[in-house]
Design a protein around this motif. Structure first.
Motif, short mmCIF file in Angstrom:
data_model
loop_
_atom_site.label_atom_id
_atom_site.label_comp_id
_atom_site.label_asym_id
_atom_site.label_seq_id
_atom_site.Cartn_x
_atom_site.Cartn_y
_atom_site.Cartn_z
N ARG A 45 0.83 -1.21 0.00
CA ARG A 45 0.00 0.00 0.00
C ARG A 45 0.86 1.26 0.00
NH1 ARG A 45 -4.17 0.15 4.43
NH2 ARG A 45 -2.35 -0.32 5.70
N ALA A 46 1.94 1.24 0.77
CA ALA A 46 2.85 2.39 0.79
C ALA A 46 3.55 2.53 -0.57
CB ALA A 46 3.88 2.23 1.90
N LEU A 47 3.96 1.40 -1.16
CA LEU A 47 4.57 1.44 -2.48
C LEU A 47 3.61 2.04 -3.51
CD1 LEU A 47 6.21 -2.08 -2.35
CD2 LEU A 47 7.46 0.05 -2.82
N ARG A 48 2.35 1.63 -3.44
CA ARG A 48 1.34 2.16 -4.36
C ARG A 48 1.18 3.66 -4.21
NH1 ARG A 48 -3.42 2.74 -1.63
NH2 ARG A 48 -3.61 0.53 -1.29
N ASN A 49 1.05 4.12 -2.97
CA ASN A 49 0.81 5.54 -2.75
C ASN A 49 2.01 6.40 -3.14
OD1 ASN A 49 -1.72 4.84 -1.91
ND2 ASN A 49 -1.40 5.34 0.23
N VAL A 50 3.21 5.93 -2.84
CA VAL A 50 4.41 6.68 -3.24
C VAL A 50 4.53 6.65 -4.76
CG1 VAL A 50 6.93 6.74 -3.10
CG2 VAL A 50 5.57 6.40 -1.02
N GLY A 51 4.22 5.52 -5.37
CA GLY A 51 4.22 5.45 -6.83
C GLY A 51 3.25 6.44 -7.44
N LYS B 161 9.03 15.64 -7.74
CA LYS B 161 9.02 15.91 -9.17
C LYS B 161 8.42 14.69 -9.87
CE LYS B 161 11.82 17.19 -13.07
NZ LYS B 161 13.12 17.29 -13.65
N ALA B 162 7.49 14.95 -10.77
CA ALA B 162 6.87 13.84 -11.51
C ALA B 162 7.96 13.04 -12.20
CB ALA B 162 5.88 14.38 -12.53
N ASN B 163 7.89 11.71 -12.01
CA ASN B 163 8.88 10.83 -12.60
C ASN B 163 8.16 9.52 -12.93
OD1 ASN B 163 10.94 8.94 -13.10
ND2 ASN B 163 12.34 9.94 -11.67
N PRO B 164 7.61 9.41 -14.15
CA PRO B 164 6.84 8.23 -14.51
C PRO B 164 7.61 6.92 -14.37
CG PRO B 164 6.53 9.96 -16.14
CD PRO B 164 7.62 10.42 -15.20
N ASP B 165 8.91 6.94 -14.72
CA ASP B 165 9.69 5.70 -14.62
C ASP B 165 9.81 5.24 -13.17
OD1 ASP B 165 9.99 5.70 -17.36
OD2 ASP B 165 11.99 6.62 -17.31
N LYS B 166 10.08 6.19 -12.28
CA LYS B 166 10.18 5.86 -10.86
C LYS B 166 8.82 5.43 -10.33
CE LYS B 166 12.68 7.49 -6.86
NZ LYS B 166 13.58 8.51 -6.34
N ALA B 167 7.76 6.09 -10.78
CA ALA B 167 6.40 5.73 -10.38
C ALA B 167 6.12 4.27 -10.72
CB ALA B 167 5.39 6.64 -11.06
N PHE C 44 7.75 1.72 -8.34
CA PHE C 44 7.00 1.56 -7.08
C PHE C 44 5.69 0.82 -7.32
CE2 PHE C 44 9.52 5.35 -5.75
CZ PHE C 44 10.08 4.82 -4.60
N LEU C 45 4.96 1.22 -8.35
CA LEU C 45 3.65 0.61 -8.61
C LEU C 45 3.79 -0.86 -8.97
CD1 LEU C 45 2.01 3.55 -10.56
CD2 LEU C 45 1.27 2.65 -8.34
N GLN C 46 4.83 -1.22 -9.74
CA GLN C 46 5.01 -2.63 -10.11
C GLN C 46 5.30 -3.48 -8.88
OE1 GLN C 46 4.40 -4.08 -13.22
NE2 GLN C 46 4.41 -5.82 -11.83
N LYS C 47 6.08 -2.95 -7.95
CA LYS C 47 6.33 -3.68 -6.70
C LYS C 47 5.03 -3.87 -5.92
CE LYS C 47 11.15 -2.28 -6.20
NZ LYS C 47 12.12 -1.48 -5.44
N ALA C 48 4.18 -2.87 -5.93
CA ALA C 48 2.89 -2.98 -5.24
C ALA C 48 2.00 -4.01 -5.95
CB ALA C 48 2.19 -1.63 -5.17
N ASP D 178 3.13 -6.56 -7.64
CA ASP D 178 3.73 -7.85 -7.29
C ASP D 178 3.35 -8.28 -5.88
OD1 ASP D 178 4.91 -7.82 -9.80
OD2 ASP D 178 6.89 -7.19 -9.05
N GLY D 179 3.02 -7.29 -5.03
CA GLY D 179 2.56 -7.57 -3.67
C GLY D 179 1.05 -7.77 -3.59
N ASN D 180 0.39 -7.89 -4.74
CA ASN D 180 -1.06 -8.16 -4.83
C ASN D 180 -1.93 -7.02 -4.32
OD1 ASN D 180 -1.39 -10.43 -6.30
ND2 ASN D 180 -1.47 -11.81 -4.55
N ASP D 181 -1.51 -5.79 -4.52
CA ASP D 181 -2.33 -4.65 -4.14
C ASP D 181 -3.30 -4.33 -5.29
OD1 ASP D 181 -2.57 -2.17 -2.18
OD2 ASP D 181 -2.62 -1.40 -4.23
N PRO D 182 -4.60 -4.54 -5.08
CA PRO D 182 -5.55 -4.34 -6.18
C PRO D 182 -5.63 -2.89 -6.67
CG PRO D 182 -6.72 -4.87 -4.15
CD PRO D 182 -5.25 -5.02 -3.88
N GLU D 183 -5.46 -1.93 -5.79
CA GLU D 183 -5.49 -0.53 -6.24
C GLU D 183 -4.30 -0.22 -7.14
OE1 GLU D 183 -6.60 2.58 -3.40
OE2 GLU D 183 -7.22 0.96 -2.05
N ALA D 184 -3.14 -0.78 -6.82
CA ALA D 184 -1.97 -0.59 -7.67
C ALA D 184 -2.21 -1.24 -9.03
CB ALA D 184 -0.72 -1.17 -7.02
N MET D 185 -2.86 -2.39 -9.03
CA MET D 185 -3.19 -3.05 -10.30
C MET D 185 -4.09 -2.17 -11.14
SD MET D 185 -3.94 -6.89 -8.96
CE MET D 185 -2.75 -7.73 -7.92
#
Length: 181
Positions: free
Chosen positions: A36-42, A52-58, A61-65, A67-74
């Protein structure tokens, strides 16, 4: 539960648009791999909220979320793929659809609704209608309204006013007729 307290404190700060505090609260959780933290930071990096907006960095973070089965990140990643808003990933309706399916299977009602809309647009009503019903029955008002209108008009299904009225009630009522001038 200090981890939950940190997450909740970060969420409270985020909702107040105090992004620096949110990031500070979530960073230790990100370091621990909290989805959830990975998703929100992403999301913060995707939208440029307090960073600063950084789509690659986003995406990292989002992919790790994901991979952690976070449905909102999906669901967020699905939208990124569907919209093609991150050049590194490009546009991929199949990948976006698959992520919505995964989030939907985990009970994310917004993903159920978004997937149903995609299927509906693709004229796959047999798959869209059960998803709309599931999302509506789980409290998603827009899904209930959409399903009510489909049932009332008989779009791809037999007209069923009684069932339509049930879903209109779930949606908070039937929209007023638009008066034309």
């Amino acid at each position: 539960m200090p981890a939950q307290a940190d997450f909740d404190s970060g969420l409270a700060a985020y909702h107040k648009q105090d992004f620096a505090t949110a990031l500070k609260e979530w960073q230790p959780l990100v370091d621990q791999g909290n989805p959830r933290a990975l998703r929100n930071v992403g999301l913060m990096y995707l939208l440029g909220q307090g960073v600063k907006a950084n789509p690659d960095k986003a995406i990292e973070f989002l992919q790790k979320a994901v991979d952690g089965n976070d449905p909102e990140a999906m669901r967020i990643m699905a939208q990124v793929y569907i919209d093609g808003r991150v050049p590194k990933l490009g546009q991929s309706l199949p990948m976006g659809t698959e992520l919505l399916r995964r989030a939907s299977s985990l009970g994310d009602t917004e993903a159920q609704y978004q997937l149903a809309k995609l299927l509906y647009r693709a004229e796959n009503l047999q798959a869209a209608i059960p998803l709309l019903a599931t999302a509506a029955n789980n409290g998603h008002k827009a899904a209930a309204l959409t399903l009510a209108q489909i049932l009332e008009m008989g779009v791809g299904v037999k007209k069923d006013q009684a069932e339509a009225d049930k879903y209109y009630a779930m949606a908070g009522g039937k929209p007023k007729d638009i008066k034309q001038k």
